[in-house]
Design an enzyme around this catalytic site. Sequence first.
Site, short mmCIF file in Angstrom:
data_model
loop_
_atom_site.label_atom_id
_atom_site.label_comp_id
_atom_site.label_asym_id
_atom_site.label_seq_id
_atom_site.Cartn_x
_atom_site.Cartn_y
_atom_site.Cartn_z
N CYS A 26 0.54 6.82 15.88
CA CYS A 26 -0.65 7.46 15.46
C CYS A 26 -0.82 8.82 15.98
O CYS A 26 -0.61 9.10 17.17
CB CYS A 26 -1.81 6.64 16.24
SG CYS A 26 -3.53 7.19 16.44
N HIS B 208 -14.65 1.27 -0.14
CA HIS B 208 -13.60 0.28 0.23
C HIS B 208 -12.31 0.94 0.84
O HIS B 208 -11.20 0.57 1.00
CB HIS B 208 -12.90 -0.35 -0.96
CG HIS B 208 -14.10 -1.46 -1.47
ND1 HIS B 208 -14.24 -2.03 -2.69
CD2 HIS B 208 -15.23 -2.11 -0.79
CE1 HIS B 208 -15.06 -2.86 -2.82
NE2 HIS B 208 -15.75 -2.90 -1.68
N TYR C 122 0.88 -1.36 0.00
CA TYR C 122 -0.02 0.03 -0.09
C TYR C 122 0.78 1.29 -0.13
O TYR C 122 0.61 2.49 -0.64
CB TYR C 122 -1.13 0.18 1.03
CG TYR C 122 -2.24 -1.03 0.84
CD1 TYR C 122 -2.01 -2.38 1.51
CD2 TYR C 122 -3.33 -0.59 0.04
CE1 TYR C 122 -3.01 -3.37 1.10
CE2 TYR C 122 -4.22 -1.74 -0.19
CZ TYR C 122 -4.16 -2.83 0.49
OH TYR C 122 -4.88 -3.99 0.09
N LEU D 31 -15.73 -1.08 -20.38
CA LEU D 31 -14.89 -1.56 -21.57
C LEU D 31 -15.28 -2.79 -22.24
O LEU D 31 -15.31 -3.13 -23.52
CB LEU D 31 -13.41 -1.57 -21.29
CG LEU D 31 -12.36 -1.42 -22.31
CD1 LEU D 31 -12.39 -0.15 -23.13
CD2 LEU D 31 -10.89 -1.81 -22.00
#
Length: 233
Positions: free
Chosen positions: A136, A109, A56, A202
């Site tokens: 954090c 998501h 990520y 597509l």
Amino acid sequence: MAPPRNIVILTGAGISAESGIDTFRSAGGLWEQHRVEDVATPEGFARDPDLVLGFYDMRRAALADVAPNAAHRALARLQAAYSGEVLLVTQNVDDLHERGGAGQVLHMHGELKSALCTACGTRSRWDRALIERPPCPVCAAPMLRPDVVWFGEMPYEMGRIYQALEVCDLFVSIGTSGAVYPAAGFVQEARAAGAHCLELNLEPSEGSHLFHETRLGPASVLVPEWVDEVLAC
Ligand code: BV8
């Protein structure tokens, strides 16, 4: 036909493909480069957090090298100019809808530009790497994870999405293969509410048979055309 009052739009990876972001299931797509079980499940994260945080971090950093395309911009234009309700829901974790000028975007998501603290549950805007385990911003615990919804986890904003689907007159699906639930089930919800269902993609998707109309082609062409039609209503 009277202009639709309530429009719900669902987008997927296909709307960002022409901006240079890999889709998931295409040849050489993300899921060919990485095993879903390894990088997009809580179990994979527990097994190898560095692999997942690196995956990520790479995708978050790559956002700097891409830009919104005509499809993103056209949806922002629709949101700004349309007299009725337009709810934009995306499965995408990129920020191209917002950078294309969209106002409200429901990221069901999650987002690459957000971090979730697994200690205090805070979601923080985030644009740096997570692999060094930064603290954090709220509880200072080094327990941040990508704020994306992995397989087996509950998507965000489901209440608002189902509420909007119950009253929508027009449901439009753009650039998605219809392979992942609960998003792939929205067309059935919209149909049950009596909505006209349009697909812009597509190639035919797994749910094409559920749509009243399917237009095939690149989003950067189909979406501006469709937006012009709606705004001309
Ligand atoms: C959940 C974030 C409980 C991370 C993602 C029912 C039946 C079967 C299985 C299930 C079920 N219900 C739940 C499941 C399990 C699972 C699931 O669906 N599994 C599948 C694989 C069978 N779902 C879950 O686990 C979900 N959680 O169900 O919780 C619950 C249930 C009900 C209500 C509440 C809670 C959580 C799923 C979320 C997983 N996280 N992403 C990350 O991004 O890394 S999913 C990820 O993959 C994307 O977000 C997206 O959703 C999906 C990819 O799909 P697409 O976006 O469609 O991309 P794809 O590559 O597949 O297709 C691209 C399309 O674009 C193609 O059709 C192509 O033709 C087109 N295209 C390409 N270029 C263009 C184009 N179109 C136009 N123009 C172009 N240029």
